[in-house]
Design an enzyme around this catalytic site. Structure first.
Site, PDB file in Angstrom:
ATOM      1  N   GLU A  37       0.842  -1.193   0.000  1.00  0.00           N
ATOM      2  CA  GLU A  37       0.000   0.000   0.000  1.00  0.00           C
ATOM      3  C   GLU A  37       0.886   1.255   0.000  1.00  0.00           C
ATOM      4  O   GLU A  37       0.640   2.218  -0.732  1.00  0.00           O
ATOM      5  CB  GLU A  37      -0.912  -0.052   1.240  1.00  0.00           C
ATOM      6  CG  GLU A  37      -1.786   1.157   1.478  1.00  0.00           C
ATOM      7  CD  GLU A  37      -2.825   1.383   0.391  1.00  0.00           C
ATOM      8  OE1 GLU A  37      -2.970   0.499  -0.479  1.00  0.00           O
ATOM      9  OE2 GLU A  37      -3.462   2.450   0.395  1.00  0.00           O
ATOM     10  N   GLU A 116      20.901  10.561  29.112  1.00  0.00           N
ATOM     11  CA  GLU A 116      20.604   9.919  27.827  1.00  0.00           C
ATOM     12  C   GLU A 116      21.726   8.932  27.503  1.00  0.00           C
ATOM     13  O   GLU A 116      22.848   9.113  27.960  1.00  0.00           O
ATOM     14  CB  GLU A 116      20.571  10.973  26.698  1.00  0.00           C
ATOM     15  CG  GLU A 116      19.583  12.078  26.927  1.00  0.00           C
ATOM     16  CD  GLU A 116      19.892  13.295  26.054  1.00  0.00           C
ATOM     17  OE1 GLU A 116      20.595  13.164  25.030  1.00  0.00           O
ATOM     18  OE2 GLU A 116      19.431  14.390  26.421  1.00  0.00           O
ATOM     19  N   LYS A 118      24.792   7.543  25.538  1.00  0.00           N
ATOM     20  CA  LYS A 118      25.762   8.142  24.625  1.00  0.00           C
ATOM     21  C   LYS A 118      25.850   7.226  23.406  1.00  0.00           C
ATOM     22  O   LYS A 118      26.349   6.102  23.500  1.00  0.00           O
ATOM     23  CB  LYS A 118      27.124   8.289  25.291  1.00  0.00           C
ATOM     24  CG  LYS A 118      28.105   9.045  24.413  1.00  0.00           C
ATOM     25  CD  LYS A 118      29.313   9.502  25.198  1.00  0.00           C
ATOM     26  CE  LYS A 118      30.185  10.476  24.437  1.00  0.00           C
ATOM     27  NZ  LYS A 118      30.580  10.070  23.105  1.00  0.00           N
ATOM     28  N   ASP A 120      26.908   5.660  19.968  1.00  0.00           N
ATOM     29  CA  ASP A 120      28.216   5.525  19.340  1.00  0.00           C
ATOM     30  C   ASP A 120      28.088   5.670  17.829  1.00  0.00           C
ATOM     31  O   ASP A 120      28.113   4.700  17.089  1.00  0.00           O
ATOM     32  CB  ASP A 120      28.822   4.173  19.721  1.00  0.00           C
ATOM     33  CG  ASP A 120      30.322   4.170  19.534  1.00  0.00           C
ATOM     34  OD1 ASP A 120      30.885   5.246  19.238  1.00  0.00           O
ATOM     35  OD2 ASP A 120      30.923   3.103  19.684  1.00  0.00           O
ATOM     36  N   ARG A 139      29.756  17.013  12.058  1.00  0.00           N
ATOM     37  CA  ARG A 139      30.264  17.898  13.102  1.00  0.00           C
ATOM     38  C   ARG A 139      31.626  18.484  12.698  1.00  0.00           C
ATOM     39  O   ARG A 139      31.929  19.631  13.006  1.00  0.00           O
ATOM     40  CB  ARG A 139      30.405  17.107  14.402  1.00  0.00           C
ATOM     41  CG  ARG A 139      31.045  17.856  15.506  1.00  0.00           C
ATOM     42  CD  ARG A 139      30.967  17.089  16.822  1.00  0.00           C
ATOM     43  NE  ARG A 139      31.665  17.821  17.856  1.00  0.00           N
ATOM     44  CZ  ARG A 139      32.973  17.746  18.087  1.00  0.00           C
ATOM     45  NH1 ARG A 139      33.721  16.946  17.347  1.00  0.00           N
ATOM     46  NH2 ARG A 139      33.545  18.460  19.024  1.00  0.00           N
ATOM     47  N   TYR A 236      18.979  15.002  19.784  1.00  0.00           N
ATOM     48  CA  TYR A 236      18.916  15.324  21.207  1.00  0.00           C
ATOM     49  C   TYR A 236      19.092  16.792  21.558  1.00  0.00           C
ATOM     50  O   TYR A 236      18.970  17.161  22.704  1.00  0.00           O
ATOM     51  CB  TYR A 236      19.914  14.478  21.998  1.00  0.00           C
ATOM     52  CG  TYR A 236      21.291  14.346  21.349  1.00  0.00           C
ATOM     53  CD1 TYR A 236      22.163  15.424  21.296  1.00  0.00           C
ATOM     54  CD2 TYR A 236      21.681  13.135  20.781  1.00  0.00           C
ATOM     55  CE1 TYR A 236      23.395  15.303  20.696  1.00  0.00           C
ATOM     56  CE2 TYR A 236      22.926  13.006  20.186  1.00  0.00           C
ATOM     57  CZ  TYR A 236      23.782  14.093  20.147  1.00  0.00           C
ATOM     58  OH  TYR A 236      25.009  13.969  19.541  1.00  0.00           O
ATOM     59  N   LYS A 324      31.501   7.233  30.685  1.00  0.00           N
ATOM     60  CA  LYS A 324      31.779   6.188  29.687  1.00  0.00           C
ATOM     61  C   LYS A 324      31.636   4.780  30.275  1.00  0.00           C
ATOM     62  O   LYS A 324      31.948   4.546  31.433  1.00  0.00           O
ATOM     63  CB  LYS A 324      33.216   6.360  29.148  1.00  0.00           C
ATOM     64  CG  LYS A 324      33.458   7.690  28.447  1.00  0.00           C
ATOM     65  CD  LYS A 324      32.732   7.788  27.125  1.00  0.00           C
ATOM     66  CE  LYS A 324      33.442   7.046  26.021  1.00  0.00           C
ATOM     67  NZ  LYS A 324      34.495   7.803  25.356  1.00  0.00           N
ATOM     68  N   CYS A 418      43.559 -30.950   6.550  1.00  0.00           N
ATOM     69  CA  CYS A 418      42.585 -30.700   7.620  1.00  0.00           C
ATOM     70  C   CYS A 418      43.153 -31.147   8.967  1.00  0.00           C
ATOM     71  O   CYS A 418      43.602 -32.289   9.101  1.00  0.00           O
ATOM     72  CB  CYS A 418      41.278 -31.424   7.333  1.00  0.00           C
ATOM     73  SG  CYS A 418      40.121 -31.376   8.719  1.00  0.00           S
ATOM     74  N   CYS A 421      41.156 -34.373  10.245  1.00  0.00           N
ATOM     75  CA  CYS A 421      41.075 -35.677   9.595  1.00  0.00           C
ATOM     76  C   CYS A 421      42.184 -35.919   8.583  1.00  0.00           C
ATOM     77  O   CYS A 421      42.302 -37.012   8.039  1.00  0.00           O
ATOM     78  CB  CYS A 421      39.717 -35.833   8.907  1.00  0.00           C
ATOM     79  SG  CYS A 421      39.577 -34.844   7.411  1.00  0.00           S
ATOM     80  N   CYS A 436      37.560 -28.273   4.137  1.00  0.00           N
ATOM     81  CA  CYS A 436      38.021 -29.656   4.217  1.00  0.00           C
ATOM     82  C   CYS A 436      37.170 -30.457   3.244  1.00  0.00           C
ATOM     83  O   CYS A 436      35.949 -30.330   3.223  1.00  0.00           O
ATOM     84  CB  CYS A 436      37.836 -30.178   5.639  1.00  0.00           C
ATOM     85  SG  CYS A 436      37.889 -31.974   5.744  1.00  0.00           S
ATOM     86  N   CYS A 441      34.909 -36.301   7.614  1.00  0.00           N
ATOM     87  CA  CYS A 441      35.788 -35.687   8.617  1.00  0.00           C
ATOM     88  C   CYS A 441      35.063 -35.642   9.966  1.00  0.00           C
ATOM     89  O   CYS A 441      33.948 -35.130  10.044  1.00  0.00           O
ATOM     90  CB  CYS A 441      36.149 -34.277   8.152  1.00  0.00           C
ATOM     91  SG  CYS A 441      36.905 -33.252   9.419  1.00  0.00           S
TER      92      CYS A 441
HETATM   93  S1  IVH Z   1      25.150  16.198  23.700  1.00  0.00           S
HETATM   94  C1  IVH Z   1      27.298  20.110  23.953  1.00  0.00           C
HETATM   95  N1  IVH Z   1      24.047  13.840  23.811  1.00  0.00           N
HETATM   96  O1  IVH Z   1      29.148  12.566  21.771  1.00  0.00           O
HETATM   97  C2  IVH Z   1      26.945  18.713  24.087  1.00  0.00           C
HETATM   98  N2  IVH Z   1      26.082  14.069  22.596  1.00  0.00           N
HETATM   99  O2  IVH Z   1      31.744  13.279  22.905  1.00  0.00           O
HETATM  100  C3  IVH Z   1      26.760  18.123  22.779  1.00  0.00           C
HETATM  101  N3  IVH Z   1      26.866  12.010  21.545  1.00  0.00           N
HETATM  102  O3  IVH Z   1      29.741  15.328  19.732  1.00  0.00           O
HETATM  103  C4  IVH Z   1      26.554  16.702  22.772  1.00  0.00           C
HETATM  104  N4  IVH Z   1      25.216  10.744  22.235  1.00  0.00           N
HETATM  105  O4  IVH Z   1      28.329  13.412  18.749  1.00  0.00           O
HETATM  106  C5  IVH Z   1      25.077  14.552  23.350  1.00  0.00           C
HETATM  107  N5  IVH Z   1      22.940  11.817  23.982  1.00  0.00           N
HETATM  108  C6  IVH Z   1      23.969  12.536  23.520  1.00  0.00           C
HETATM  109  C7  IVH Z   1      24.991  11.977  22.717  1.00  0.00           C
HETATM  110  C8  IVH Z   1      26.040  12.774  22.282  1.00  0.00           C
HETATM  111  C9  IVH Z   1      26.328  10.791  21.536  1.00  0.00           C
HETATM  112  C10 IVH Z   1      28.116  12.394  20.852  1.00  0.00           C
HETATM  113  C11 IVH Z   1      28.023  13.679  20.089  1.00  0.00           C
HETATM  114  C12 IVH Z   1      29.101  14.564  20.682  1.00  0.00           C
HETATM  115  C13 IVH Z   1      30.006  13.568  21.286  1.00  0.00           C
HETATM  116  C14 IVH Z   1      30.829  14.195  22.388  1.00  0.00           C
END
Ligand code: IVH
Length: 676
Positions: A37, A116, A118, A120, A139, A236, A324, A418, A421, A436, A441
């Site tokens: 759809e 929040e 972090k 990756d 960035r 965010y 971290k 192998c 065997c 193999c 085997c």
């Molecule tokens: S706030 C001024 N919130 O981490 C603060 N950053 O090490 C701006 N990142 O450049 C960042 N999760 O790319 C914020 N929940 C989160 C994030 C976050 C990942 C990254 C972001 C930032 C980097 C700093």
């Protein structure tokens, strides 16, 4: 040429509908219509735009892909610099951060924090003017980034126009004239694994982790490539905090969500650092089960007036800090490299490591994938290496610390004999894997029997690797069919079993009689034939005779069966020995072949099962779901459609609630299956 009003209105209406369905599907994970759809709406819109080019706009949902490749990226100067974050690594440092802020703010109570995950991924900025996406940038160094607008447009969960959902529902949302939205682009783990599998097959180097994969995909000069990578993202913050409605981070997140942006569910309002530290433990527990990678959490002072007071240092704000997680990558030494033989004879080189703890789990072996990967990374025995574990993925060696070499390291090549065997090892042309060549085997035999007896196959309780090894080494079993001729005294002679458990094992083997036909196919262990493909084959070919005689053409004509699978099935049954073993098994097991099949009401739906159901076993529930076209996965993610919760559901239930997944008790579930 003027465009009739009626067409204009239809185009506008189609765009709104499509944007709304995009939002429901990609941002909320809660689609309301079938893919067909949706495709119909999109096709109709594309047709109208083609016959009336005046109506095409860059923010039309048809404009996500198709931008031409470019030679380089333009530079974008961020109006407001994109800062980075200071780090803390333990509770003491986090508490010290809190004490410092309290000294500066002198608050009457605890500080109001928003915490929040972090994420990756890669920081990006999106600029919307009058609600339309006009610019997307990386960035970069925080001041100047790269213009990646065309690539950003291919990310389906990023709205091209803000407020898609609320517009349709009548409440016109006031979108700001200009807003700079910031967040993180990332690749989900599932997508990352699929992408790497495709790359390895094509002879391309795999990406080391989802973050690198996201970075590589976002910085593609051809947006078509980016589109094929299925990136995602969460948002965010905004560039200029003082310019928009909310006066604190918590409300800002809801505001971004109301504009149609994807905002992470795992946010938490914390009064004081103790609350935040408790959330850290929860997030750390969740980490492996999340469908994307996080490397810590970000603790932010919520109130913007307090941000003003605290200010920023040269690179990072004083009102936020990243706490971290322990690294998922650690260093270790390769003591040895061994070759592991799989069920189909594929030989996987495995690094035997000095045991190390990675993210709370001890790792002593890690895959090196294949010879090409060993050569590419120049891995040698004795090397110091970086080992990575990510979620439920097998640990792997990602990098060699070349400058730590002593000169005593020994290069490794997969042996041409192998190790199990002594048969010849070959590398078929065009393949990355060594194999193999000996079907008999013992390592292959053991793996084949293990697969046969595994959960998705014949599910034989008590038949694990150790028992299988004894049965094979004791020359009692050389293929799965031999299991059905085992006698109690033979099993007892292995000294592995007491009377009762020997009896139980034989009962469990006998209990496989009448197991479903599709599971029988899976249990055979045909290369490339997993559970899903087994079901498709079982629906199309209704007996062993039909399946073993199926031609490649017949199979390819079946929906969901490609030429690779078809050829693999054909090759399997061209092997006389396989036909013989399969035939014996068929007559012992007499698999149950269901009448017709019941359609695909649950097509594409993703289920997670938890707790104990009163009327069905897990395996039965799974079968019902799959027979209706649904899928069952083991962990709850934002892509999960339903969590089926039986008695004593455990930690998946709160997780599902947190992620907004639809919850079903056993009664609801049976109704959904059409059995309630
Ligand atoms: S706030 C001024 N919130 O981490 C603060 N950053 O090490 C701006 N990142 O450049 C960042 N999760 O790319 C914020 N929940 C989160 C994030 C976050 C990942 C990254 C972001 C930032 C980097 C700093």
């Amino acid at each position: 040429m003027t465009v009739p009003d009626k067409i204009r209105r239809e185009v506008e209406d189609l765009r709104r509908q499509i944007e709304r369905h995009n939002y429901l599907y990609y941002t909320l994970d809660r689609p309301e219509i079938q893919d067909e759809e949706y495709d119909r709406l999109l096709r109709r819109l594309a047709d109208l735009e083609k016959s009336h080019p005046d109506l095409a706009t860059p923010d039309s949902p048809t404009a996500r892909v198709g931008a031409p490749p470019r030679k380089d990226f333009g530079a974008v100067r961020h109006t407001i610099p994109m800062l980075s974050l200071g780090n803390v690594f333990n509770e003491d440092e986090a508490l010290e951060f809190d004490r410092r802020l309290k000294r500066l703010l002198n608050p009457p109570n605890e500080i109001d924090y928003v915490v929040e995950p972090k994420l990756d991924g890669l920081g990006v900025e999106l600029v919307y003017e009058r609600g339309s996406l006009v610019l997307g940038s990386t960035r970069g160094d925080g001041t100047v980034g790269e213009d990646i607008t065309a690539n950003i447009r291919t990310v389906r969960s990023i709205p091209l126009r803000l407020g898609a959902l609320s517009r349709r529902e009548g409440a016109e949302l006031k979108v700001p004239d200009r807003i700079e939205i910031r967040g993180e682009i990332l690749m989900f783990k599932e997508e990352f694994l699929a992408l790497n599998a495709r790359r390895v097959e094509a002879g391309e180097p795999p990406f080391a982790n989802p973050r690198n994969a996201a970075a590589g995909s976002l910085r593609q000069l051809d947006p078509g490539v980016t589109a094929s990578r299925h990136l995602d993202g969460f948002f965010y913050t905004v560039g200029d905090l003082s310019n928009h409605g909310p006066d604190n981070q918590w409300d800002l997140l809801s505001y971004l969500s109301s504009l149609g942006l994807k905002v992470n569910h795992l946010r938490r309002r914390c009064l004081g650092m103790d609350d935040a530290l408790a959330f850290y433990d929860e997030l750390l527990q969740l980490r492996d089960d999340l469908p994307y990678e996080i490397d810590g959490m970000v603790i932010k002072v919520s109130r913007f007036d307090q941000h003003e007071v605290l200010g920023t240092s040269s690179r990072s704000p004083k009102w936020a800090v990243a706490y971290k997680f322990p690294s998922q990558q650690v260093e270790s030494v390769i003591n040895d490299i061994t070759a592991q033989v799989g069920r189909t004879g594929v030989i996987t080189p495995v690094a035997e490591l000095q045991p190390v703890k990675v993210g709370g789990v001890t790792v002593s072996r890690a895959t090196l994938h294949n010879q090409d990967e060993i050569d590419r990374k120049d891995v040698r025995i004795g090397d110091m290496v970086i080992v990575q574990r990510a979620g439920d993925v097998i640990p792997e060696v990602v990098d060699v610390l070349v400058n730590r070499r002593t000169g005593k390291e020994i290069p490794y090549t997969i042996p041409d004999i192998c190790p199990e065997c002594g048969a010849h090892v070959i590398r078929p042309e065009g393949e990355a894997a060594h194999r193999c060549t000996n079907m008999a085997c013992p390592a292959q035999v053991k793996e084949r029997i293990f697969h046969f007896a595994s959960r998705g196959g014949m599910d034989i309780e008590g038949l694990g690797r150790k028992t299988i090894s004894q049965l094979v080494d004791g020359a009692l079993v050389k293929d799965p069919a031999d299991l059905y001729r085992l006698k109690e005294d033979q099993v007892l002679s292995l000294n592995l079993f007491a009377d009762r458990s020997a009896k139980k094992l034989l009962e469990a083997i006998g209990g496989t009689r009448g197991r479903p036909w599709s599971r029988f196919i899976f249990a055979l262990g045909i290369p490339l034939v997993g559970r899903f493909v087994s079901k498709v084959l079982a629906d199309r070919f209704r007996t062993l005779a039909e399946l073993k005689d199926a031609t490649v053409d017949q199979m390819v004509a079946t929906y969901n069966i490609g030429p690779g699978i078809a050829e693999s099935v054909r090759a399997f049954f061209d092997e006389e020995r396989n036909v013989r073993v399969a035939g014996k098994l068929y007559s012992y097991i007499k698999p149950e072949i269901p009448e017709g099949h019941r359609g695909t009401d649950l097509a594409g739906k993703i289920f997670v099962l938890t707790g104990t159901l009163a009327n069905l076993t897990r395996e039965e529930a799974k079968e019902r779901i799959e027979s209706l076209g649904g899928r069952v996965t083991s962990s709850v993610s934002s892509r999960t459609d339903y969590l089926v919760a039986g008695a004593d559901p455990g930690s998946k239930l709160p997780r599902a609630k947190e992620l907004g997944v639809t919850l079903l008790d056993e009664g609801d579930f049976l109704i959904l299956l059409g059995e309630g």
